[in-house]
Enzyme design. Structure first.
Site, PDB file in Angstrom:
ATOM      1  N   CYS A   7       0.866  -1.186   0.000  1.00 46.33           N
ATOM      2  CA  CYS A   7       0.000   0.000   0.000  1.00 46.33           C
ATOM      3  C   CYS A   7       0.900   1.232   0.000  1.00 46.33           C
ATOM      4  O   CYS A   7       2.068   1.142  -0.391  1.00 46.33           O
ATOM      5  CB  CYS A   7      -0.976  -0.022   1.181  1.00 46.33           C
ATOM      6  SG  CYS A   7      -0.194   0.011   2.806  1.00 46.33           S
ATOM      7  N   ASN A  10       2.258   1.469   4.426  1.00 48.38           N
ATOM      8  CA  ASN A  10       2.542   0.205   5.132  1.00 48.38           C
ATOM      9  C   ASN A  10       2.218   0.291   6.629  1.00 48.38           C
ATOM     10  O   ASN A  10       2.869  -0.343   7.461  1.00 48.38           O
ATOM     11  CB  ASN A  10       4.002  -0.254   4.909  1.00 48.38           C
ATOM     12  CG  ASN A  10       4.272  -1.702   5.333  1.00 48.38           C
ATOM     13  OD1 ASN A  10       5.374  -2.035   5.752  1.00 48.38           O
ATOM     14  ND2 ASN A  10       3.294  -2.568   5.234  1.00 48.38           N
ATOM     15  N   CYS A  12      -1.473   0.813   7.382  1.00 47.91           N
ATOM     16  CA  CYS A  12      -2.915   0.538   7.492  1.00 47.91           C
ATOM     17  C   CYS A  12      -3.328  -0.693   6.676  1.00 47.91           C
ATOM     18  O   CYS A  12      -3.568  -1.766   7.231  1.00 47.91           O
ATOM     19  CB  CYS A  12      -3.744   1.747   7.045  1.00 47.91           C
ATOM     20  SG  CYS A  12      -3.504   3.218   8.078  1.00 47.91           S
ATOM     21  N   ARG A  13      -3.395  -0.550   5.360  1.00 43.66           N
ATOM     22  CA  ARG A  13      -3.993  -1.619   4.547  1.00 43.66           C
ATOM     23  C   ARG A  13      -3.115  -2.847   4.378  1.00 43.66           C
ATOM     24  O   ARG A  13      -3.564  -3.982   4.606  1.00 43.66           O
ATOM     25  CB  ARG A  13      -4.385  -1.059   3.166  1.00 43.66           C
ATOM     26  CG  ARG A  13      -5.514  -0.042   3.244  1.00 43.66           C
ATOM     27  CD  ARG A  13      -5.646   0.741   1.951  1.00 43.66           C
ATOM     28  NE  ARG A  13      -4.485   1.601   1.737  1.00 43.66           N
ATOM     29  CZ  ARG A  13      -4.252   2.314   0.652  1.00 43.66           C
ATOM     30  NH1 ARG A  13      -5.124   2.247  -0.357  1.00 43.66           N
ATOM     31  NH2 ARG A  13      -3.196   3.089   0.558  1.00 43.66           N
ATOM     32  N   SER A  14      -1.863  -2.654   3.965  1.00 41.27           N
ATOM     33  CA  SER A  14      -1.046  -3.855   3.694  1.00 41.27           C
ATOM     34  C   SER A  14      -0.665  -4.631   4.955  1.00 41.27           C
ATOM     35  O   SER A  14      -0.636  -5.868   4.906  1.00 41.27           O
ATOM     36  CB  SER A  14       0.166  -3.530   2.811  1.00 41.27           C
ATOM     37  OG  SER A  14       1.054  -2.631   3.423  1.00 41.27           O
ATOM     38  N   ASP A 123      -8.190   3.922   0.967  1.00 41.97           N
ATOM     39  CA  ASP A 123      -7.235   4.377   1.984  1.00 41.97           C
ATOM     40  C   ASP A 123      -8.008   4.933   3.181  1.00 41.97           C
ATOM     41  O   ASP A 123      -8.748   5.907   3.046  1.00 41.97           O
ATOM     42  CB  ASP A 123      -6.371   5.475   1.344  1.00 41.97           C
ATOM     43  CG  ASP A 123      -5.285   5.975   2.275  1.00 41.97           C
ATOM     44  OD1 ASP A 123      -5.335   5.685   3.484  1.00 41.97           O
ATOM     45  OD2 ASP A 123      -4.383   6.667   1.772  1.00 41.97           O
TER      46      ASP A 123
HETATM   47  P1  4NP Z   1      -1.804   2.842   4.049  1.00 35.85           P
HETATM   48  O1  4NP Z   1      -2.454   4.200   4.615  1.00 35.85           O
HETATM   49  O2  4NP Z   1      -1.233   3.162   2.691  1.00 35.85           O
HETATM   50  O3  4NP Z   1      -2.959   1.910   3.987  1.00 35.85           O
HETATM   51  O4  4NP Z   1      -0.740   2.433   5.061  1.00 35.85           O
HETATM   52  C1  4NP Z   1      -1.776   5.420   4.677  1.00 35.85           C
HETATM   53  C2  4NP Z   1      -0.866   5.643   5.679  1.00 35.85           C
HETATM   54  C3  4NP Z   1      -0.221   6.854   5.753  1.00 35.85           C
HETATM   55  C4  4NP Z   1      -0.482   7.840   4.821  1.00 35.85           C
HETATM   56  C5  4NP Z   1      -1.377   7.595   3.800  1.00 35.85           C
HETATM   57  C6  4NP Z   1      -2.022   6.370   3.722  1.00 35.85           C
HETATM   58  N1  4NP Z   1       0.167   9.096   4.918  1.00 35.85           N
HETATM   59  O5  4NP Z   1      -0.158   9.977   4.112  1.00 35.85           O
HETATM   60  O6  4NP Z   1       1.024   9.286   5.803  1.00 35.85           O
END
Ligand code: 4NP
Length: 154
Positions: A7, A10, A12-14, A123
């Site tokens: 993702c 790294n 939240c989703r992955s 997201d």
């Molecule tokens: P992820 O979510 O891609 O599912 O881990 C996010 C985590 C952090 C951010 C964006 C999405 N960020 O902008 O810091």
């Protein structure tokens, strides 16, 4: 077989997908035969544990993500994994531009591969608690389909 979830951050989703797949593989008695990892296309959260909202939502469903730490995807990953599964189209595009070519890894969009209702795992980072539940709902469904694929490939 080696599976990498990717993702953006790294956190939240992955990592959710990594924890859910590990849990389901353990239940299926397949954990020893599959290597599971996750990474982000971005480097902002490298070394950090998953987002607290992600950890709490996962723990409520019995998935322990507390040991995971964020890392950034690397060119070497294209040689180290059989399947690299992106959470959204943007992650997929970033992976494709990073791909050195001639890689052993098959790179695909996680939900689309299994023809679920959505193509992307939205997201949840800037949204409310329901977004984290939606991530879990989608990831659990897709991991069930992935387990079937893994069983067919082992
Ligand atoms: P992820 O979510 O891609 O599912 O881990 C996010 C985590 C952090 C951010 C964006 C999405 N960020 O902008 O810091």
């Amino acid at each position: 077989m080696r599976v990498l979830f990717v993702c953006l951050g790294n956190i939240c989703r992955s990592p959710t997908a990594e924890g859910v797949l590990r849990h389901k593989l353990r239940e299926a008695g397949l954990l020893e035969q599959v290597q599971v990892d996750s990474a982000g296309t971005g480097d902002w959260h490298v070394g950090k544990a998953p987002d607290a909202r992600t950890r709490v939502a996962a723990q409520r469903r019995g998935y322990d993500l507390s040991q995971l730490r964020a890392r950034q995807v690397s060119v070497e990953d294209f040689g180290g994994f059989d399947l690299i599964l992106a959470m959204d189209e943007s992650n997929l595009a970033n992976l494709r531009s990073l791909n050195p070519g001639k890689s052993v890894a098959e790179v695909d969009l996680f939900l689309r591969r299994y023809q679920l209702q959505l193509d992307e795992v939205p997201d949840p980072y800037y949204g409310g608690e329901d977004g984290f539940e939606a991530v879990l709902d989608l990831v659990e469904q897709a991991c069930d389909a992935l387990i079937l694929e893994i069983k067919g490939r082992l």
